[in-house]
Design a protein around this motif. Structure first.
Motif, PDB file in Angstrom:
ATOM      1  N   ASN A  34      58.537 -46.915  15.297  1.00 53.05           N
ATOM      2  CA  ASN A  34      58.129 -46.431  16.619  1.00 53.05           C
ATOM      3  C   ASN A  34      58.861 -45.129  16.918  1.00 53.05           C
ATOM      4  O   ASN A  34      60.084 -45.074  16.831  1.00 53.05           O
ATOM      5  CB  ASN A  34      58.474 -47.459  17.708  1.00 53.05           C
ATOM      6  CG  ASN A  34      57.497 -48.611  17.688  1.00 53.05           C
ATOM      7  OD1 ASN A  34      56.344 -48.430  17.353  1.00 53.05           O
ATOM      8  ND2 ASN A  34      57.955 -49.803  18.033  1.00 53.05           N
ATOM      9  N   ARG A  35      58.114 -44.092  17.270  1.00 54.90           N
ATOM     10  CA  ARG A  35      58.718 -42.797  17.581  1.00 54.90           C
ATOM     11  C   ARG A  35      58.070 -42.226  18.832  1.00 54.90           C
ATOM     12  O   ARG A  35      56.889 -42.471  19.103  1.00 54.90           O
ATOM     13  CB  ARG A  35      58.526 -41.802  16.420  1.00 54.90           C
ATOM     14  CG  ARG A  35      59.223 -42.219  15.131  1.00 54.90           C
ATOM     15  CD  ARG A  35      60.738 -42.050  15.239  1.00 54.90           C
ATOM     16  NE  ARG A  35      61.435 -42.414  14.015  1.00 54.90           N
ATOM     17  CZ  ARG A  35      62.026 -43.595  13.809  1.00 54.90           C
ATOM     18  NH1 ARG A  35      61.947 -44.530  14.746  1.00 54.90           N
ATOM     19  NH2 ARG A  35      62.671 -43.834  12.691  1.00 54.90           N
ATOM     20  N   PHE A  36      58.850 -41.416  19.580  1.00 53.89           N
ATOM     21  CA  PHE A  36      58.309 -40.781  20.778  1.00 53.89           C
ATOM     22  C   PHE A  36      57.915 -39.348  20.415  1.00 53.89           C
ATOM     23  O   PHE A  36      58.753 -38.553  19.991  1.00 53.89           O
ATOM     24  CB  PHE A  36      59.350 -40.780  21.907  1.00 53.89           C
ATOM     25  CG  PHE A  36      58.749 -40.464  23.254  1.00 53.89           C
ATOM     26  CD1 PHE A  36      58.165 -41.470  24.018  1.00 53.89           C
ATOM     27  CD2 PHE A  36      58.736 -39.164  23.755  1.00 53.89           C
ATOM     28  CE1 PHE A  36      57.583 -41.191  25.244  1.00 53.89           C
ATOM     29  CE2 PHE A  36      58.147 -38.867  24.983  1.00 53.89           C
ATOM     30  CZ  PHE A  36      57.576 -39.891  25.738  1.00 53.89           C
ATOM     31  N   PHE A  37      56.637 -39.025  20.533  1.00 56.50           N
ATOM     32  CA  PHE A  37      56.115 -37.712  20.123  1.00 56.50           C
ATOM     33  C   PHE A  37      55.839 -36.845  21.347  1.00 56.50           C
ATOM     34  O   PHE A  37      55.298 -37.333  22.352  1.00 56.50           O
ATOM     35  CB  PHE A  37      54.805 -37.878  19.345  1.00 56.50           C
ATOM     36  CG  PHE A  37      55.015 -38.266  17.908  1.00 56.50           C
ATOM     37  CD1 PHE A  37      54.906 -37.322  16.894  1.00 56.50           C
ATOM     38  CD2 PHE A  37      55.355 -39.569  17.568  1.00 56.50           C
ATOM     39  CE1 PHE A  37      55.110 -37.675  15.566  1.00 56.50           C
ATOM     40  CE2 PHE A  37      55.563 -39.929  16.242  1.00 56.50           C
ATOM     41  CZ  PHE A  37      55.443 -38.977  15.233  1.00 56.50           C
ATOM     42  N   ALA A  45      54.897 -26.408  18.428  1.00 58.15           N
ATOM     43  CA  ALA A  45      55.337 -27.458  17.483  1.00 58.15           C
ATOM     44  C   ALA A  45      55.205 -28.849  18.086  1.00 58.15           C
ATOM     45  O   ALA A  45      55.216 -29.029  19.311  1.00 58.15           O
ATOM     46  CB  ALA A  45      56.789 -27.199  17.071  1.00 58.15           C
ATOM     47  N   LEU A  46      55.104 -29.809  17.171  1.00 59.77           N
ATOM     48  CA  LEU A  46      55.037 -31.232  17.505  1.00 59.77           C
ATOM     49  C   LEU A  46      56.410 -31.801  17.158  1.00 59.77           C
ATOM     50  O   LEU A  46      56.935 -31.533  16.076  1.00 59.77           O
ATOM     51  CB  LEU A  46      53.947 -31.848  16.627  1.00 59.77           C
ATOM     52  CG  LEU A  46      53.435 -33.247  16.904  1.00 59.77           C
ATOM     53  CD1 LEU A  46      52.840 -33.329  18.287  1.00 59.77           C
ATOM     54  CD2 LEU A  46      52.369 -33.602  15.858  1.00 59.77           C
ATOM     55  N   ARG A  47      57.047 -32.582  18.046  1.00 63.11           N
ATOM     56  CA  ARG A  47      58.386 -33.143  17.750  1.00 63.11           C
ATOM     57  C   ARG A  47      58.375 -34.654  17.933  1.00 63.11           C
ATOM     58  O   ARG A  47      57.543 -35.193  18.666  1.00 63.11           O
ATOM     59  CB  ARG A  47      59.431 -32.546  18.698  1.00 63.11           C
ATOM     60  CG  ARG A  47      59.615 -31.067  18.532  1.00 63.11           C
ATOM     61  CD  ARG A  47      60.697 -30.514  19.451  1.00 63.11           C
ATOM     62  NE  ARG A  47      60.714 -29.052  19.342  1.00 63.11           N
ATOM     63  CZ  ARG A  47      61.398 -28.383  18.423  1.00 63.11           C
ATOM     64  NH1 ARG A  47      62.138 -29.051  17.541  1.00 63.11           N
ATOM     65  NH2 ARG A  47      61.352 -27.063  18.375  1.00 63.11           N
ATOM     66  N   TRP A  48      59.318 -35.338  17.272  1.00 64.33           N
ATOM     67  CA  TRP A  48      59.449 -36.781  17.476  1.00 64.33           C
ATOM     68  C   TRP A  48      60.917 -37.182  17.468  1.00 64.33           C
ATOM     69  O   TRP A  48      61.761 -36.514  16.874  1.00 64.33           O
ATOM     70  CB  TRP A  48      58.657 -37.561  16.429  1.00 64.33           C
ATOM     71  CG  TRP A  48      58.982 -37.283  14.998  1.00 64.33           C
ATOM     72  CD1 TRP A  48      59.881 -37.936  14.207  1.00 64.33           C
ATOM     73  CD2 TRP A  48      58.398 -36.264  14.171  1.00 64.33           C
ATOM     74  NE1 TRP A  48      59.888 -37.397  12.950  1.00 64.33           N
ATOM     75  CE2 TRP A  48      58.985 -36.368  12.901  1.00 64.33           C
ATOM     76  CE3 TRP A  48      57.430 -35.268  14.386  1.00 64.33           C
ATOM     77  CZ2 TRP A  48      58.648 -35.534  11.835  1.00 64.33           C
ATOM     78  CZ3 TRP A  48      57.087 -34.441  13.345  1.00 64.33           C
ATOM     79  CH2 TRP A  48      57.694 -34.570  12.081  1.00 64.33           C
ATOM     80  N   LEU A  60      56.955 -30.535  13.529  1.00 63.36           N
ATOM     81  CA  LEU A  60      55.891 -30.019  12.679  1.00 63.36           C
ATOM     82  C   LEU A  60      55.269 -28.834  13.406  1.00 63.36           C
ATOM     83  O   LEU A  60      54.798 -28.970  14.544  1.00 63.36           O
ATOM     84  CB  LEU A  60      54.835 -31.119  12.451  1.00 63.36           C
ATOM     85  CG  LEU A  60      53.601 -30.756  11.637  1.00 63.36           C
ATOM     86  CD1 LEU A  60      53.981 -30.290  10.235  1.00 63.36           C
ATOM     87  CD2 LEU A  60      52.666 -31.964  11.523  1.00 63.36           C
ATOM     88  N   ASP A  61      55.310 -27.662  12.758  1.00 59.71           N
ATOM     89  CA  ASP A  61      54.732 -26.470  13.394  1.00 59.71           C
ATOM     90  C   ASP A  61      53.212 -26.582  13.434  1.00 59.71           C
ATOM     91  O   ASP A  61      52.586 -26.946  12.430  1.00 59.71           O
ATOM     92  CB  ASP A  61      55.126 -25.205  12.611  1.00 59.71           C
ATOM     93  CG  ASP A  61      56.597 -24.882  12.813  1.00 59.71           C
ATOM     94  OD1 ASP A  61      57.127 -25.247  13.873  1.00 59.71           O
ATOM     95  OD2 ASP A  61      57.213 -24.293  11.897  1.00 59.71           O
TER      96      ASP A  61
END
Length: 941
Positions: A34-37, A45-48, A60-61
Motif C-alpha cells: 500500500n502506497r500513497f500516490f 512528476a508522480l510520487r509515492w 516518476l517523471d
C-alpha cells in the motif's frame, strides 16, 4: 448534504491526483504494497510514500511515461499469483522508460483507476503546455455553448437570472434530472461562495450544468478515444466506431453527419467535433442500441420445413387472468396477435341461438361469440407478421354447432384458410414462406378413407389430462367426442394425434400429424431421451402446454423445451415475469415475425445433438461473452416499495439461459443510495457452448434486507447483441419500456477456439497454456465406415493447429501491445503505430508488401522491447499466411470425408445387421455416425 463532486473535466482529474490517494503497488514477485500516490503541484512528476528509496527516487517523471494502460495488461499482472483476486477494472499500469518498464497499481475502485488513467494520459499528451489548458477550462467549446444558451434566455441581458428560470433551462436541456437535485446544486454553489442572493450568474449556471450533466464514465471514455482531448473529431469517431463498436464500411462523411446531428454547440457542428454532451446523446440514441438492427428484419431462411422453426405460441389465448375463474376476454387475442403470436387457442362450446361461443369452461359467465372472435383474428392475423397463423381448435360443440363453426370460418377467413390436402410424396411440412398469409387449423380429423358425415374421435390431449386429473382416475380411457366431416376437412397440416413413444412415431407418424405434450410428460422425455426428442422434432411439430396444476396461469420455462427442439411452447401471455421475459426476448429476433430458425445441429437429418451435453457441442464453435456493467441511469423506485423513501441500493444480475451447460448467473456489487447514475464498473466472462440457443437477461434489483425488489430487466438473444459500448433500455415487470431508464455496458464476443463471426465480432481469446484439445471422432464398429472417418483425423488435427496457432499469435501481439484479449486487431495496429514513431515523429519501421502480405521492416536500430513486438507481429503474419495458403486444401479433405461418409447413410442399418449389431449396439453405431458427421460439418462451415 453536499452531493459528491463528480469528475467532469481534465482539471477535476488533476485536482484529485494532486490531493493524492492510496493505491496498491504490485511487484513482479507477487508482493503487493500500500502506497500513497500524489501528483506534484507543478504537474511534472508522480510520487509515492512510504518508500525505502530517497525522496528523489520514489518518483516518476511525467516526461518518462510512454503509455498508461487500464486493466491487467502487463507481464507483472499476468504472472502474478494473486492476479485472480484483483479486479480487472481497478488495475492500471504506467509504462515508462526506453525499456517500457511498468509501474503496476490497483485502485480501491474502478472510478479512482479511471481518474488516474485519464489524468495521466492527459498530462502525457499535453506535457508541452499543460498549465495553459488547465487555466482555460472555461474556454472550452462546451462552456461557449452553455454561455450562448444562458445569454439567449437572459432576456434583460444583465448576466443573471432567477433560480426558477435557470432550473427550467437545465431541465429543458436534460429532462431526466429531478428539479430538487438541480435546486440543491445551486444552493451548494451559492453556499460555497457565501452568497445570500438566489439569482444565478452565467458562471454558476455553467458550473451547475457541468456537474449535474456530466456522466464521469462517459467523460473517461471520451478522453480515452479522443487521445486525451475533451472532444472527438471525425477521425476519432471513425476509429471508435470501427475498432470498438464493430461498425464496418464507415466513412469520414458518415462521422461528420453524426456530429452534425448530435453536437449541441453551433461551433462544434461547424468545425466537426463532438463534445461530451453530444457524445452522451449519441451513446443514448437508437444508433447505439444493444439490439443489432439487422435482426429487426427477417434475416433467417424462411424456406425450411415448418418443423425447423420455433413458433411464438399462446396458451388459452382467451384468458387474461387465472385458469379457473378467469373470464374469457377478446383482448387476449388482440394482445397475442399484436405481439406476433403465431399459434393461438380457441376453446369452442355450444352457445345459445345455435351460435357457438368461446369461454373458460370453468367460468361460463362471460362467453365470447365465436363469430366475433374470428372476426378480430381475421383483422389482426397478419398485423405483426405475414407468416402462417395456427389456430389450435378445442372442439366441445355438438355436431350441429360444429357446422356453424365451419360456416363462420369459411365465410370470414375466405381463401386465407389453408385446407389443401398434404401430399404423401413429400417428407416434410411446407415452409413458412410457402404458407405466407395462411391460417392453419390444428385439430382432430376423422379416419382416412371413411366416407361418413360424422364420427367419433378421442378428445384433445390437454382436455383428457384435465379430465383425468379431476377424476384422479389415471387409467381411464380418453373420452370420445363426435366430429363432423366439414370440421374434419378444415384440418390439413396439423392433425392432432396421441403420442405413444418415439419408436412408434418414427415408424408410423405422418409429417402432417402432431402431438401435444403436457409439461410434465415433455420434461420426463427431455430428461430421459433428449437425443430422440431432438430427432423427432426435426420432422414433426410438437406442442407443449403448461401443467393443469398451474391454475394461477404461471408459466413454464420455455427454454427447457426449446433445448429439445419443441416448436410450439404455449405461454400464458397474461402472466408477466422471468419466463415471459425469456419468451418475449427470444421472439424479438428475425424481425419479430414469430418464427425463429433452429440451430443447424437440431435440423440436419444426420446430426447429433443432446441438450444435456456437459461441454462443447459437436460441430459448434463455443464463444466467450465478455460483459462489463458500467453504470445505470434513472432507476425508478421498485413498485410497492414504500419503506425506504426515495433511496434505492441497486445491483445488476446477469443471467445466461440456454442449454444446461451454459446456464449461469453472476451479479455486481451493490451501489449504496444511488438511483440517478450508479457506477458499477465490473467485468464478467461467460463461456457459451451453443451460442444460437443462448439468451442474456440483465436484471436490476434493489438490495433490501426484506427481499430484493425488481427494478427493471432486458432479455436478448446472444445472436442479436451488438459489440462495444451500448445502452440497454430496461423494461418494467409487465414488459413495457421505461423512458430514460438504461444500463450502460460494454459487450465483446470472442471465439474460444479461433475462427470468428463476421468482422463485427472481436476476434480471439486465449484458452490458457493447457494441452491442445483435438476434436475426437467416435468409433462406429462398422469397419468400412470407420476407415473413411480415419482419413479425417489428420486433416482435423491440421485444421485445429492452424486455427490455434493463428489465435495464439494474435493473443501474443495483443499482450505485447498491452491490450486485453477482447481487443480487435485494429486496436492493436493503432497502439503499435503510436509506438513505432520516434521522438522526431519519424517512423521507425516501413510497411513492405511481400506476396500481398504486410510485413514491417525496421529503419535503423529499434529498442529491444519493440523488437519483441515486431517479432510477434511477424509470427502473426506468418501464421495468417499458413492459414490462407493451406486452409482450402485441408477444408477439401474434410469435405471429402464427410461426403464419403454420407454415402453410407442409407445403408447403416444393413451394414450393422451384417456386422451382427442389433438393438442398443446398432443405435449406438448410428449415434456415433451422426456425431462424426456433425463434427465434420462443423469444420466445413
Amino acid at each position: 448534504m453536499p452531493s459528491e463532486k463528480k469528475i467532469s473535466s481534465a482539471s477535476d482529474c488533476i485536482s484529485f491526483m494532486q490531493a493524492g490517494c492510496e493505491l496498491k503497488k504490485v511487484r513482479p514477485n507477487s508482493r503487493i504494497y500500500n502506497r500513497f500516490f500524489t501528483l506534484d503541484p507543478d504537474l511534472q512528476a508522480l510520487r509515492w510514500e512510504p518508500s525505502k528509496k530517497d525522496l528523489d527516487k520514489a518518483k516518476l517523471d511525467i516526461s518518462a511515461i510512454k503509455e498508461i494502460r487500464l486493466g491487467k495488461n502487463t507481464e507483472t499482472f499476468r504472472n502474478n499469483g494473486l492476479a485472480d483476486q484483483i479486479s480487472e477494472d481497478c488495475a492500471l499500469s504506467v509504462i515508462h522508460g526506453e525499456n517500457y518498464e511498468s509501474l503496476d497499481l490497483v485502485a480501491n475502485s474502478a472510478d479512482v483507476a479511471n481518474i488516474w488513467v485519464s489524468g495521466l494520459r492527459y498530462l502525457v499528451s499535453r506535457s508541452k503546455q499543460p498549465l495553459d489548458l488547465m487555466e482555460n477550462s472555461h474556454n472550452t467549446p462546451r462552456f461557449a455553448w452553455l454561455k450562448a444558451v444562458f445569454e439567449a434566455a437572459d432576456v434583460d441581458g444583465n448576466g443573471i437570472m432567477l433560480e426558477d428560470t435557470a432550473v427550467e433551462l437545465i431541465k429543458k436541456l436534460n429532462p431526466t434530472l429531478k428539479e430538487s437535485k438541480i435546486r440543491l446544486k445551486f444552493k451548494e454553489i451559492q453556499k460555497s461562495k457565501e452568497k445570500l442572493t438566489t439569482r444565478v450568474t452565467k458562471e454558476e449556471f455553467c458550473e451547475a450544468f457541468s456537474e449535474l450533466c456530466t456522466r464521469p464514465e462517459v467523460y473517461f471514455l471520451l478522453v480515452q478515444i479522443s487521445k486525451n482531448k475533451e472532444y472527438l473529431d471525425a477521425n476519432d469517431l471513425m476509429l471508435f466506431l470501427e475498432a470498438e463498436q464493430g461498425v464496418t464500411h464507415i466513412t469520414e462523411e458518415m462521422c461528420l453527419d453524426i456530429i452534425r446531428r448530435y453536437e449541441l454547440s453551433e461551433e462544434g457542428r461547424l468545425k466537426g467535433f463532438l463534445a461530451i454532451d453530444g457524445f452522451t446523446q449519441y451513446l443514448l440514441s437508437s444508433e447505439c442500441d444493444i439490439f443489432d438492427p439487422e435482426h429487426k428484419k427477417i434475416v433467417q431462411d424462411m424456406t425450411q420445413p415448418l418443423s425447423h422453426y420455433y413458433i411464438n405460441a399462446s396458451h388459452n389465448t382467451y384468458l387474461i387472468e387465472d385458469q379457473l375463474r378467469g373470464p374469457a376476454d377478446i383482448n387476449g387475442y388482440v394482445r397475442a396477435l399484436k405481439m406476433s403470436c403465431r399459434s393461438i387457442e380457441l376453446d369452442v362450446c355450444d352457445g345459445p341461438d345455435n351460435e357457438p361461443i368461446i369461454c373458460n369452461r370453468n367460468n361460463m359467465t362471460s362467453p365470447l361469440a365465436f363469430r366475433n372472435v374470428i372476426e378480430v383474428i381475421n383483422k389482426l392475423a397478419f398485423f405483426a407478421s405475414e407468416y402462417p397463423l395456427i389456430l389450435c381448435l378445442g372442439n366441445h360443440c355438438s355436431v350441429q354447432q360444429q357446422k356453424v363453426v365451419v360456416q363462420h370460418m369459411k365465410r370470414i377467413f375466405g381463401n386465407k384458410l389453408y385446407t389443401e390436402a398434404p401430399l404423401s410424396s413429400e417428407a416434410y411440412l411446407p415452409s413458412p414462406e410457402k404458407l405466407k398469409m395462411k391460417i392453419i387449423v390444428k385439430g382432430k380429423k376423422l379416419p382416412c378413407g371413411q366416407d361418413v358425415s360424422e364420427g367419433e374421435v378421442t378428445d384433445e390431449d390437454e382436455e383428457a389430462e384435465i379430465s383425468r386429473r379431476l377424476s384422479e382416475d389415471f387409467s381411464r380411457e380418453p373420452k370420445l367426442i363426435w366430429l363432423c366431416k366439414e370440421l374434419s376437412d378444415l384440418v390439413s397440416l396439423c392433425k392432432s394425434i396421441q403420442y405413444k413413444d418415439f419408436e412408434t412415431s418414427m415408424k408410423s407418424q405422418n409429417y402432417w400429424e402432431m402431438c401435444s405434450f403436457s409439461e410434465a410428460e415433455a420434461s420426463r422425455i427431455a430428461n430421459e431421451y433428449p437425443e430422440d426428442f431432438v430427432n423427432y422434432n426435426k420432422k414433426f411439430l410438437s406442442r407443449v402446454y403448461p401443467s393443469a396444476m398451474r391454475i394461477d396461469s404461471s408459466n413454464l420455462n420455455p427454454q427447457d423445451f426449446w433445448n429439445c427442439g419443441c416448436q410450439i411452447v404455449a405461454m400464458n401471455y397474461q402472466t408477466p415475469g422471468p419466463m415471459m421475459d425469456l419468451h418475449t426476448g427470444w421472439f424479438l429476433q428475425n424481425g419479430g415475425c414469430g418464427y425463429v430458425l433452429r440451430p443447424s445441429v437440431m435440423r440436419d437429418e444426420v446430426s447429433y445433438f443432446s441438450a444435456n451435453t456437459k461441454g462443447i457441442v459437436p460441430g459448434v464453435s463455443p464463444q466467450v461473452l465478455h460483459v462489463k456493467i458500467i453504470s445505470g441511469q434513472n432507476f425508478p423506485k421498485p413498485k410497492g416499495a414504500c419503506a425506504k423513501g426515495d433511496v434505492i441500493d441497486p445491483y445488476v444480475c446477469i443471467e445466461i439461459h440456454g442449454i444446461p451447460a451454459d446456464c449461469t448467473e453472476q451479479r455486481t456489487k451493490t451501489v449504496q443510495q444511488n438511483s440517478d447514475n450508479p457506477i458499477f464498473d465490473e467485468s464478467f466472462e461467460f463461456q457459451i457452448n451453443l451460442p444460437e440457443l443462448a439468451m442474456i437477461r440483465f436484471v436490476v434489483l434493489d438490495d433490501d434486507y426484506i427481499g430484493d425488489e425488481f427494478i427493471g430487466q432486458y432479455t436478448i438473444p446472444l445472436e442479436c447483441l451488438q459489440p462495444g459500448y451500448r445502452h440497454i433500455p430496461l423494461r418494467s415487470f409487465v414488459g413495457d419500456i421505461m423512458e430514460h431508464v438504461t444500463l450502460f455496458v460494454h459487450i465483446a464476443i470472442t471465439n474460444r477456439s479461433g475462427g470468428g463471426k463476421a468482422q463485427k465480432r472481436s476476434l480471439s481469446v486465449r484458452i490458457g497454456k493447457k494441452a491442445r484439445e483435438y476434436t475426437m471422432l467416435r468409433n462406429t464398429g462398422l469397419k468400412i465406415i470407420d476407415d473413411i472417418f480415419k482419413l479425417a483425423v489428420h486433416p482435423l488435427r491440421e485444421a485445429t493447429d492452424m486455427r490455434e496457432n493463428m489465435q495464439n499469435a494474435m493473443v501474443s501481439v495483443k499482450e505485447l501491445c498491452g491490450l486485453p484479449p477482447i481487443a480487435s486487431l485494429k486496436q492493436c495496429i493503432l497502439t503499435l503505430s503510436s509506438r513505432l514513431v520516434g521522438s522526431d515523429n519519424a517512423p521507425s519501421v516501413a510497411l513492405c508488401m511481400k506476396d500481398t502480405f504486410p510485413y514491417l521492416e525496421p529503419l535503423g536500430t529499434v529498442p529491444d522491447v519493440q523488437k519483441k513486438v515486431l517479432a510477434a507481429y511477424e509470427l502473426m503474419i506468418q501464421e495468417s499466411r499458413v492459414l490462407i495458403e493451406s486452409a482450402d486444401t485441408t477444408h477439401d479433405k474434410i469435405v471429402q470425408c464427410q461426403k464419403a461418409g454420407m454415402e453410407f447413410h442409407e445403408e447403416l442399418h444393413n451394414l450393422g445387421t451384417k456386422e451382427g449389431l442389433k438393438g442398443r449396439k446398432l443405435s449406438k453405431a448410428i449415434e456415433s455416425f451422426a456425431w462424426n458427421i456433425t463434427v465434420l460439418k462443423g469444420w466445413c462451415h
